[in-house]
Design an enzyme around this catalytic site. Structure first.
Site, PDB file in Angstrom:
ATOM      1  N   LYS A   9       0.850  -1.194   0.000  1.00 50.82           N
ATOM      2  CA  LYS A   9       0.000   0.000   0.000  1.00 50.82           C
ATOM      3  C   LYS A   9       0.883   1.241   0.000  1.00 50.82           C
ATOM      4  O   LYS A   9       1.775   1.372   0.834  1.00 50.82           O
ATOM      5  CB  LYS A   9      -0.898   0.016   1.235  1.00 50.82           C
ATOM      6  CG  LYS A   9      -1.812   1.228   1.320  1.00 50.82           C
ATOM      7  CD  LYS A   9      -2.681   1.126   2.561  1.00 50.82           C
ATOM      8  CE  LYS A   9      -3.611   2.307   2.669  1.00 50.82           C
ATOM      9  NZ  LYS A   9      -4.415   2.245   3.910  1.00 50.82           N
ATOM     10  N   SER A  25      -2.307   2.296 -17.656  1.00 48.38           N
ATOM     11  CA  SER A  25      -1.547   1.946 -16.470  1.00 48.38           C
ATOM     12  C   SER A  25      -1.360   3.125 -15.530  1.00 48.38           C
ATOM     13  O   SER A  25      -1.884   4.207 -15.738  1.00 48.38           O
ATOM     14  CB  SER A  25      -0.182   1.391 -16.826  1.00 48.38           C
ATOM     15  OG  SER A  25       0.589   2.424 -17.400  1.00 48.38           O
ATOM     16  N   TYR A  58      -2.311  -1.567 -13.956  1.00 47.63           N
ATOM     17  CA  TYR A  58      -1.025  -2.207 -13.671  1.00 47.63           C
ATOM     18  C   TYR A  58       0.053  -1.143 -13.588  1.00 47.63           C
ATOM     19  O   TYR A  58      -0.109  -0.018 -14.059  1.00 47.63           O
ATOM     20  CB  TYR A  58      -0.685  -3.256 -14.737  1.00 47.63           C
ATOM     21  CG  TYR A  58      -0.535  -2.691 -16.121  1.00 47.63           C
ATOM     22  CD1 TYR A  58       0.703  -2.302 -16.614  1.00 47.63           C
ATOM     23  CD2 TYR A  58      -1.652  -2.523 -16.942  1.00 47.63           C
ATOM     24  CE1 TYR A  58       0.833  -1.763 -17.891  1.00 47.63           C
ATOM     25  CE2 TYR A  58      -1.532  -1.990 -18.213  1.00 47.63           C
ATOM     26  CZ  TYR A  58      -0.289  -1.616 -18.677  1.00 47.63           C
ATOM     27  OH  TYR A  58      -0.171  -1.082 -19.937  1.00 47.63           O
TER      28      TYR A  58
END
Length: 115
Positions: A9, A25, A58
């Site tokens: 995180k 992305s 991603y």
């Protein structure tokens, strides 16, 4: 049984760029990626604290120590430069292993730099 748990995180970084005309992305400063144990092409969720949007994309490696957080492609429509976001990834693991697993959580400063 396998379950998905929080792996990494990056808590509350600031969007520095939004590039609609890119393949797609999120570009993340390599120093932040390393600290949060994220790798290029890893699937992540991006949570926008300013408007409540949540998206999946991603990771692309950004220049180390640049502070870059850039949403690319369609994700660029979900943010404005200056928005605060949280980037999260998950891992699948055995239920018993998950009970003791400790995720990598980082809290960059207001310039997207490691404290």
């Amino acid at each position: 049984m396998f379950i998905d748990v929080l792996k990494s995180k990056i808590h509350q970084v600031t969007v520095t760029e939004a590039n609609l005309h890119y393949v797609g992305s999120i570009t993340i400063d390599e120093a932040l990626m390393n600290a949060a144990n994220l790798i290029e092409n890893e699937r992540v969720h991006v949570l926008n604290l300013n408007n409540g949007e949540r998206l999946e994309t991603y990771v692309i490696k950004g220049e180390k120590n640049s502070g870059v957080i850039c949403l690319n492609g369609p994700a660029a429509r979900k943010v404005y430069v200056g928005d605060a976001v949280v980037v999260i990834s998950y891992a699948s693991m055995d239920f018993e292993e998950a009970k003791t697993f400790k995720p990598w959580i980082i809290f960059p400063d207001e310039n997207n730099k490691l404290k």
